[in-house]
Motif scaffolding. Structure first.
Motif, PDB file in Angstrom:
ATOM      1  N   ARG A   1      -1.426 -15.301   2.309  1.00  0.00           N
ATOM      2  CA  ARG A   1      -2.033 -14.417   3.532  1.00  0.00           C
ATOM      3  C   ARG A   1      -2.494 -13.139   2.968  1.00  0.00           C
ATOM      4  N   ALA A   2      -2.059 -12.559   2.091  1.00  0.00           N
ATOM      5  CA  ALA A   2      -2.968 -11.382   1.617  1.00  0.00           C
ATOM      6  C   ALA A   2      -4.339 -11.610   1.276  1.00  0.00           C
ATOM      7  N   SER A   3      -4.372 -12.711   0.340  1.00  0.00           N
ATOM      8  CA  SER A   3      -5.674 -13.113  -0.172  1.00  0.00           C
ATOM      9  C   SER A   3      -6.564 -13.596   0.892  1.00  0.00           C
ATOM     10  N   ALA A   4      -5.919 -14.294   1.881  1.00  0.00           N
ATOM     11  CA  ALA A   4      -7.118 -14.624   2.962  1.00  0.00           C
ATOM     12  C   ALA A   4      -7.489 -13.423   3.779  1.00  0.00           C
ATOM     13  N   SER A   5      -6.740 -12.410   3.935  1.00  0.00           N
ATOM     14  CA  SER A   5      -6.986 -11.388   4.614  1.00  0.00           C
ATOM     15  C   SER A   5      -7.783 -10.445   3.985  1.00  0.00           C
ATOM     16  N   LEU A   6      -7.754 -10.496   2.475  1.00  0.00           N
ATOM     17  CA  LEU A   6      -8.848  -9.682   1.703  1.00  0.00           C
ATOM     18  C   LEU A   6     -10.082 -10.302   1.719  1.00  0.00           C
ATOM     19  N   GLU A   7     -10.179 -11.696   1.724  1.00  0.00           N
ATOM     20  CA  GLU A   7     -11.389 -12.161   1.901  1.00  0.00           C
ATOM     21  C   GLU A   7     -12.222 -12.107   3.308  1.00  0.00           C
ATOM     22  N   ALA A   8     -11.202 -12.288   4.419  1.00  0.00           N
ATOM     23  CA  ALA A   8     -11.812 -12.134   5.566  1.00  0.00           C
ATOM     24  C   ALA A   8     -12.565 -10.634   5.839  1.00  0.00           C
ATOM     25  N   GLY A   9     -11.462  -9.734   5.343  1.00  0.00           N
ATOM     26  CA  GLY A   9     -11.848  -8.223   5.447  1.00  0.00           C
ATOM     27  C   GLY A   9     -13.372  -7.926   4.540  1.00  0.00           C
ATOM     28  N   LEU A  10     -13.531  -8.626   3.321  1.00  0.00           N
ATOM     29  CA  LEU A  10     -14.698  -8.331   2.692  1.00  0.00           C
ATOM     30  C   LEU A  10     -15.877  -8.812   3.251  1.00  0.00           C
ATOM     31  N   LEU A  11     -15.686 -10.052   3.918  1.00  0.00           N
ATOM     32  CA  LEU A  11     -16.937 -10.706   4.574  1.00  0.00           C
ATOM     33  C   LEU A  11     -17.324  -9.991   5.962  1.00  0.00           C
ATOM     34  N   ARG A  12     -16.344  -9.285   6.506  1.00  0.00           N
ATOM     35  CA  ARG A  12     -16.595  -8.449   7.587  1.00  0.00           C
ATOM     36  C   ARG A  12     -17.299  -7.189   7.063  1.00  0.00           C
ATOM     37  N   ALA A  13     -16.788  -6.587   6.060  1.00  0.00           N
ATOM     38  CA  ALA A  13     -17.446  -5.412   5.634  1.00  0.00           C
ATOM     39  C   ALA A  13     -18.884  -5.808   4.986  1.00  0.00           C
ATOM     40  N   LEU A  14     -19.200  -6.924   4.470  1.00  0.00           N
ATOM     41  CA  LEU A  14     -20.320  -7.096   4.132  1.00  0.00           C
ATOM     42  C   LEU A  14     -21.349  -7.348   5.284  1.00  0.00           C
ATOM     43  N   GLU A  15     -20.929  -8.060   6.296  1.00  0.00           N
ATOM     44  CA  GLU A  15     -21.616  -8.151   7.648  1.00  0.00           C
ATOM     45  C   GLU A  15     -22.148  -6.741   8.018  1.00  0.00           C
TER      46      GLU A  15
END
Ligand code: PMP
Length: 437
Positions: free
Chosen positions: A327-341
């Motif tokens: 859960r923590a890692s998936a939310s880090l991944e999703a958050g980083l992708l949002r930040a990149l976008e």
């Protein structure tokens, strides 16, 4: 200069230690600048000699899956230390850790403890060579298996069969039996086996490559490895020093449902103390001394402190722990992708369980050449922008970030917010340099 200043320690260190470090990547060569010197660590935090706190994504390069200074690990170590630090004779904790490993990884029927991942891979290839009576080893470009002579080989100018070493000091004879093939390239592997298959003792692979960022195996790649090695009477060695008990309860082999003949382990099974291990099919492991003729030994192997720390770590890694990490890692991944976008910076995130890499690249990284083609300077700028905000990423684009059970949702949110800010900063500074960018 204050005596607790990192620059003070780094210059002292450089006088008495090569590069000021005991392992090269720590010197910040890939990102520039001086590394903070760490005084202590707790949970997901590192504290440097000036008292600065960082959220840690290095995790000691993998072992600290529970976070730093975990209470149960500390208690196990405290009680072990009361009984002495090393015996050099058999002791119960080594049996307990071996049983725990064998119970969790079905392909491992017997295991031998050593003191590092390097020692584990060196020993596993010796055993594979002895068991098959063959010399050649196949490895993949960009996979790292420790600083074993035979495994520090790079593909030489497209000639996959005659390899060059990656370091001076390695005799040609030590690498000339090593065949280097691009990761995720089934055709190249088939070609190598068509030419040399009957000479190949083993294929060694990180089932999820974690030493060129994070590069998962392409669908069917590990299956092809299993099939080709079996067809040619070669052994399959999964180097799970990094992925073992990291990406899931039975490592990469559990995740992909492939049983290798031999497995190498390290990092997590030592809970932050120096440990490695190799294990696998009993008929192979019984060829190791004193059961069989393949010599391998170690003064400190099975050290009671290391065994206690490893056992206390594994015992906390149940299904709930892996679900929390996911859960923590998936939310880090999703958050980083949002930040990149949001920042408009081109980048991708590749993840396997709690190992993750952010590449400054517009396309997926599937092999070492792809990883080399990602933007090094952007990574260095991002690394320093994150460090300045109190987030210590691994100081190289080729290293995985490790999420631990101590990285709470709140910490992940703070990381994502810092990343968004850091990406905006590097986007605007590259526009200043080049208004067209
Ligand atoms: N194999 C893999 C997959 C690794 O990631 C590493 C180290 N990062 C090693 C082997 C070598 O382990 P050690 O540094 O403990 O010798």
């Amino acid at each position: 200069m204050k005596s607790d200043d990192a620059n003070h320690w780094f210059s002292r260190a450089q006088r008495v230690m090569p590069g000021g470090v005991n392992s090269p990547v720590r010197a910040f060569g890939a990102v520039g600048g001086s590394p903070p010197f760490i005084d202590r660590a707790e949970g997901c935090h590192l504290f440097d000699t000036s008292g600065r706190r960082y959220v840690d994504y290095i995790g000691s390069w993998g072992p600290m899956i529970l976070g730093h200074a975990n209470a149960a690990v500390r208690a196990a170590l405290a009680s072990a230390i009361e009984g002495g630090t090393s015996f050099g004779t058999p002791c119960p904790p080594e049996v307990l850790l071996a049983e725990e490993i064998v119970a969790r990884m079905p392909s491992i029927e017997m295991v031998r403890m050593v003191n590092s991942g390097t020692e584990a891979t060196a020993s596993a290839i010796r055993l594979a060579r002895a068991a098959t009576g063959r010399d050649r080893i196949v490895k993949f470009e960009g996979c790292y298996h420790g600083h074993v002579d035979a495994l520090l080989a790079a593909a030489g100018s497209g000639v996959a069969t005659l390899s060059l070493s990656d370091s001076p000091g390695i005799p040609r004879g030590a690498v000339e039996s090593t065949i280097v093939v691009p990761f995720n390239d089934r055709d190249a592997l088939r070609g190598a086996f068509e030419r040399r298959g009957s000479d190949v003792a083993a294929v060694i692979v990180e089932p999820i490559a974690g030493n060129m960022g994070v590069v998962p195996p392409a669908p069917g790649f590990l299956e092809a490895l299993r099939e080709i090695t079996a067809a040619h009477g070669s052994l399959l060695i999964f180097d799970e020093v990094m992925t073992g008990f990291r990406v899931g309860p039975a490592g990469g082999q559990g995740l992909y449902g492939i049983a290798p003949d031999l497995t190498t382990l390290g990092k997590i099974i030592g809970g932050g103390l120096p440990v490695g291990a190799y294990g696998g099919r009993a008929d192979l492991m019984k060829q190791v001394a004193p059961c069989g003729p393949v010599y391998q030994a170690g003064t400190l192997s099975g050290n009671p402190l290391a065994m206690a720390a490893g056992l206390a770590t594994l015992q906390q890694l149940d299904d709930d722990a892996y679900a929390t990490l996911e859960r923590a890692s998936a939310s880090l991944e999703a958050g980083l992708l949002r930040a990149l976008e949001r920042s408009g910076v081109t980048g991708i995130v590749q993840r396997a369980g709690s190992m993750l890499a952010l590449f400054f690249s517009g396309r997926p990284v599937r092999c070492f050449k792809d990883a080399q083609a990602t933007e090094a300077r952007r990574f260095a700028a991002f690394f320093h922008a994150m460090l300045a905000r109190g987030f210590h990423l691994p100081p190289s684009r080729f290293e995985a970030w490790f999420v631990s059970l101590a990285h709470t949702e709140e910490i992940i949110r703070a990381t994502v917010a810092a990343a968004e800010d850091a990406l905006a900063e590097i986007a605007s500074s590259s526009k200043e340099r080049d208004p067209r960018a």
